[in-house]
Design an enzyme around this catalytic site. Structure first.
Site, PDB file in Angstrom:
ATOM      1  N   LYS A 199      -1.989  -0.151 -24.972  1.00 23.20           N
ATOM      2  CA  LYS A 199      -2.382  -0.287 -26.381  1.00 23.20           C
ATOM      3  C   LYS A 199      -1.111  -0.298 -27.231  1.00 23.20           C
ATOM      4  O   LYS A 199      -0.291  -1.188 -27.050  1.00 23.20           O
ATOM      5  CB  LYS A 199      -3.387   0.799 -26.731  1.00 23.20           C
ATOM      6  CG  LYS A 199      -4.685   0.594 -25.911  1.00 23.20           C
ATOM      7  CD  LYS A 199      -5.733   1.660 -26.095  1.00 23.20           C
ATOM      8  CE  LYS A 199      -6.901   1.377 -25.160  1.00 23.20           C
ATOM      9  NZ  LYS A 199      -7.901   2.451 -25.168  1.00 23.20           N
TER      10      LYS A 199
ATOM     11  N   ASP B 177      -6.014  12.995 -25.628  1.00 19.60           N
ATOM     12  CA  ASP B 177      -6.086  11.611 -25.153  1.00 19.60           C
ATOM     13  C   ASP B 177      -5.415  10.751 -26.215  1.00 19.60           C
ATOM     14  O   ASP B 177      -6.012  10.434 -27.235  1.00 19.60           O
ATOM     15  CB  ASP B 177      -7.552  11.216 -24.945  1.00 19.60           C
ATOM     16  CG  ASP B 177      -7.696   9.774 -24.452  1.00 19.60           C
ATOM     17  OD1 ASP B 177      -6.688   9.038 -24.453  1.00 19.60           O
ATOM     18  OD2 ASP B 177      -8.822   9.394 -24.085  1.00 19.60           O
TER      19      ASP B 177
ATOM     20  N   THR C  44      -3.456   5.551 -22.105  1.00 23.57           N
ATOM     21  CA  THR C  44      -3.354   4.210 -21.545  1.00 23.57           C
ATOM     22  C   THR C  44      -1.950   3.720 -21.873  1.00 23.57           C
ATOM     23  O   THR C  44      -1.289   4.247 -22.766  1.00 23.57           O
ATOM     24  CB  THR C  44      -4.363   3.235 -22.186  1.00 23.57           C
ATOM     25  OG1 THR C  44      -4.194   3.289 -23.609  1.00 23.57           O
ATOM     26  CG2 THR C  44      -5.794   3.591 -21.837  1.00 23.57           C
TER      27      THR C  44
ATOM     28  N   ARG D 239      -1.864  -2.931 -18.323  1.00 21.33           N
ATOM     29  CA  ARG D 239      -3.130  -2.189 -18.329  1.00 21.33           C
ATOM     30  C   ARG D 239      -3.048  -1.123 -17.245  1.00 21.33           C
ATOM     31  O   ARG D 239      -3.107  -1.426 -16.060  1.00 21.33           O
ATOM     32  CB  ARG D 239      -4.309  -3.110 -18.015  1.00 21.33           C
ATOM     33  CG  ARG D 239      -4.358  -4.397 -18.784  1.00 21.33           C
ATOM     34  CD  ARG D 239      -5.719  -5.026 -18.709  1.00 21.33           C
ATOM     35  NE  ARG D 239      -6.613  -4.263 -19.535  1.00 21.33           N
ATOM     36  CZ  ARG D 239      -6.669  -4.352 -20.863  1.00 21.33           C
ATOM     37  NH1 ARG D 239      -5.897  -5.195 -21.507  1.00 21.33           N
ATOM     38  NH2 ARG D 239      -7.494  -3.590 -21.540  1.00 21.33           N
TER      39      ARG D 239
ATOM     40  N   GLU E 251      -0.526   4.842  -0.457  1.00 20.12           N
ATOM     41  CA  GLU E 251      -1.347   6.051  -0.673  1.00 20.12           C
ATOM     42  C   GLU E 251      -0.484   7.293  -0.553  1.00 20.12           C
ATOM     43  O   GLU E 251       0.305   7.432   0.388  1.00 20.12           O
ATOM     44  CB  GLU E 251      -2.481   6.112   0.345  1.00 20.12           C
ATOM     45  CG  GLU E 251      -3.678   5.293  -0.085  1.00 20.12           C
ATOM     46  CD  GLU E 251      -4.871   5.471   0.844  1.00 20.12           C
ATOM     47  OE1 GLU E 251      -4.721   6.049   1.928  1.00 20.12           O
ATOM     48  OE2 GLU E 251      -5.957   5.023   0.461  1.00 20.12           O
TER      49      GLU E 251
ATOM     50  N   TYR F 200       0.853  -1.191   0.000  1.00 21.22           N
ATOM     51  CA  TYR F 200       0.000   0.000   0.000  1.00 21.22           C
ATOM     52  C   TYR F 200       0.877   1.225   0.000  1.00 21.22           C
ATOM     53  O   TYR F 200       1.872   1.276   0.726  1.00 21.22           O
ATOM     54  CB  TYR F 200      -0.911   0.031   1.238  1.00 21.22           C
ATOM     55  CG  TYR F 200      -2.362  -0.028   0.843  1.00 21.22           C
ATOM     56  CD1 TYR F 200      -2.940   1.037   0.163  1.00 21.22           C
ATOM     57  CD2 TYR F 200      -3.140  -1.148   1.097  1.00 21.22           C
ATOM     58  CE1 TYR F 200      -4.254   0.987  -0.254  1.00 21.22           C
ATOM     59  CE2 TYR F 200      -4.451  -1.209   0.691  1.00 21.22           C
ATOM     60  CZ  TYR F 200      -5.016  -0.134   0.011  1.00 21.22           C
ATOM     61  OH  TYR F 200      -6.312  -0.194  -0.411  1.00 21.22           O
TER      62      TYR F 200
HETATM   63  C1  LIG Z   1      -8.920   2.794 -24.350  1.00 16.37           C
HETATM   64  C2  LIG Z   1      -9.228   4.239 -24.226  1.00 16.37           C
HETATM   65  C3  LIG Z   1      -9.554   4.812 -22.991  1.00 16.37           C
HETATM   66  C4  LIG Z   1      -9.880   4.030 -21.754  1.00 16.37           C
HETATM   67  O1  LIG Z   1      -9.026   3.143 -21.308  1.00 16.37           O
HETATM   68  P1  LIG Z   1      -9.445   1.981 -20.263  1.00 16.37           P
HETATM   69  O2  LIG Z   1      -8.117   1.557 -19.791  1.00 16.37           O
HETATM   70  O3  LIG Z   1     -10.190   0.982 -21.054  1.00 16.37           O
HETATM   71  O4  LIG Z   1     -10.275   2.615 -19.193  1.00 16.37           O
HETATM   72  C5  LIG Z   1      -9.711   6.179 -22.938  1.00 16.37           C
HETATM   73  N1  LIG Z   1      -9.586   6.938 -24.037  1.00 16.37           N
HETATM   74  C6  LIG Z   1      -9.321   6.408 -25.245  1.00 16.37           C
HETATM   75  C7  LIG Z   1      -9.217   7.305 -26.423  1.00 16.37           C
HETATM   76  C8  LIG Z   1      -9.152   5.047 -25.379  1.00 16.37           C
HETATM   77  O5  LIG Z   1      -8.924   4.538 -26.591  1.00 16.37           O
END
Ligand SMILES: *Cc1c(COP(=O)(O)O)cnc(C)c1O
Length: 417
Positions: free
Chosen positions: A225, A196, A222, A231, A48, A46
């Site tokens: 990807k 994003d 993220t 993740r 925090e 933990y």
């Molecule tokens: C995949 C994605 C997210 C969210 O990611 P999670 O890990 O699934 O919550 C947010 N914004 C975009 C553009 C994404 O492609």
């Protein structure tokens, strides 16, 4: 592993991953090192708070690993620690976006994001997401003719609606986003620009896609990807004061507060250790080659689909993904993805711009090449897979699916995960 039931399921999933062709644009295969960090003893801790300001004891190495991840994140994207901060604690992409909104936009105000139906993400203010319940989404989309973002139209909507924050970046948009134009639009209305880059972060890291950092106030991503990590997610933000008179805090400080204690409790330090590993991998010359190969593969794939008579949304792609209009050949997206899965080709059904069908059975499928490029496949294999997709969808039958599946298994054997 002693748990037989879970061990069996892990074994089955490993086999499934090995024996199928993964064209899901948001997935990838991480290295053994990333998995080792994820499964490490950091899972027990933990922590925090933030490095050197924790609410628990015993954080010597947790602090070091989190600081390492942060240093590497800034370095990977060539950011000076003076100008930029990074928060590596978000559990995933959705909470990262929520944290930025929570930090910068008073509840009830307007945020502008690409609509889900046009390729945006749920967390860009869609009404079923909490981001659409706490803030009012002003959606933008693409031009009906070009199926590209129409920046003139985005400017017109922004001027009319005066959003407090504009989000650039999407989940099913295959073209390069013009960040310079998005910044000009944000500036014209005094809005923050959030980029994003969840989908294309790996391409930015590998210099196969323009960097959003010269233009954005904050960047979320993220890490699982195209970036090929665990993740998880990161938020980059500027160490400057927000344009609110007498604001005591920097943008980056507001974001740190929004993540913890605003939205989260203890960070997942095993994920953070795995992020650090993935970031180091992404700095290697091999990753640059990987990113370039992804784009080459996607282009070759899309061109081959076109040659075989299929309509590709916007006529092509600049990234790791493209959208295929299956409905124009009389096949719904759901029917198409189900038939392909029977043949061992995994895609997801997806709406296409101005879709007239419902989201549960939209008009197309989304095809991404990041995972197969990790397996070592090149343009030749992409064309082979395009041929198989054309064969399966060109007249769906049990025989065709079986025939294709045989070829899928052979291809998978040549390129083990
Ligand atoms: C995949 C994605 C997210 C969210 O990611 P999670 O890990 O699934 O919550 C947010 N914004 C975009 C553009 C994404 O492609």
């Amino acid at each position: 592993m002693r748990d037989k039931e879970v061990r069996k399921l892990i074994g089955k999933e490993a086999k499934r991953q090995n024996d199928t062709l993964n064209l899901i644009a948001s997935e990838n295969y991480v290295s053994k090192d990333v998995r080792e960090a994820l499964g490490s003893v950091f899972v027990n801790k933990y922590a925090e708070g933030y490095p050197h300001a924790r609410y628990y004891g015993g954080n010597t190495y947790v602090d070091e690993v989190e600081e390492l991840a942060k240093r590497r994140a800034l370095k990977l994207f060539s950011l000076s620690p003076k100008a930029w901060s990074v928060n590596v604690q978000p559990y995933s992409g959705s909470p990262a976006n929520l944290a930025v909104l929570h930090a910068l936009v008073p509840v009830g105000e307007k945020i502008m994001g690409m609509s889900l139906a046009m390729g945006g993400h749920l967390t860009h203010g869609h009404k079923v997401s909490v981001t659409g319940k706490l803030w009012e989404q002003i959606p933008y989309g693409v031009d009906r003719g070009t199926e590209n973002i129409d920046y003139g139209e985005v400017m017109r909507i922004a001027k009319k609606e005066q959003p407090k924050l504009i989000i650039a970046g999407a989940t099913a948009y295959s073209r390069i986003v013009n960040f310079k134009k998005m910044k000009a639009i944000a500036d014209a209305v005094g809005a923050y620009l959030l980029v994003d880059m969840s989908h294309f972060a790996g391409l930015v890291a590998g210099k196969a896609y323009p960097s959003p950092f010269p233009y954005a106030d904050a960047v979320t991503t993220t890490t699982h990807k195209t970036l090929r990590g665990p993740r998880a997610a990161m938020i980059f933000s500027r160490n400057t004061h927000p344009p609110i008179p007498n604001s005591k805090f920097l943008i980056s400080e507001l974001i740190d507060k929004a993540v913890f204690p605003g939205l989260q409790g203890g960070p997942h330090e095993n994920q953070i250790a795995a992020i650090a590993v993935a970031l180091e991998e992404a700095m290697k010359p091999a990753f640059k080659k990987y990113a370039a190969q992804i784009v080459k593969n996607t282009r070759a794939f899309a061109e081959e689909m076109k040659r075989l008579g299929w309509r590709v949304i916007s006529g092509g792609t600049d990234t790791h993904l493209f959208l295929l209009d299956t409905a124009s050949r009389g096949i719904g997206g759901k029917e198409a993805s189900d038939a392909l899965e029977d043949a061992g080709i995994i895609v997801n059904k997806n709406t296409i711009p101005f879709d007239e069908r419902k989201p549960t059975d939209p008009s197309g499928i989304r095809i991404g090449t990041a995972a197969l490029t990790t397996r070592g496949m090149k343009e030749k294999e992409m064309k082979e897979i395009a041929f198989l997709i054309n064969a399966v969808l060109g007249g769906i039958s049990k025989r065709k699916k079986n025939e294709a599946q045989g070829k899928v298994v052979r291809l998978c054997k040549k390129f083990p995960v």
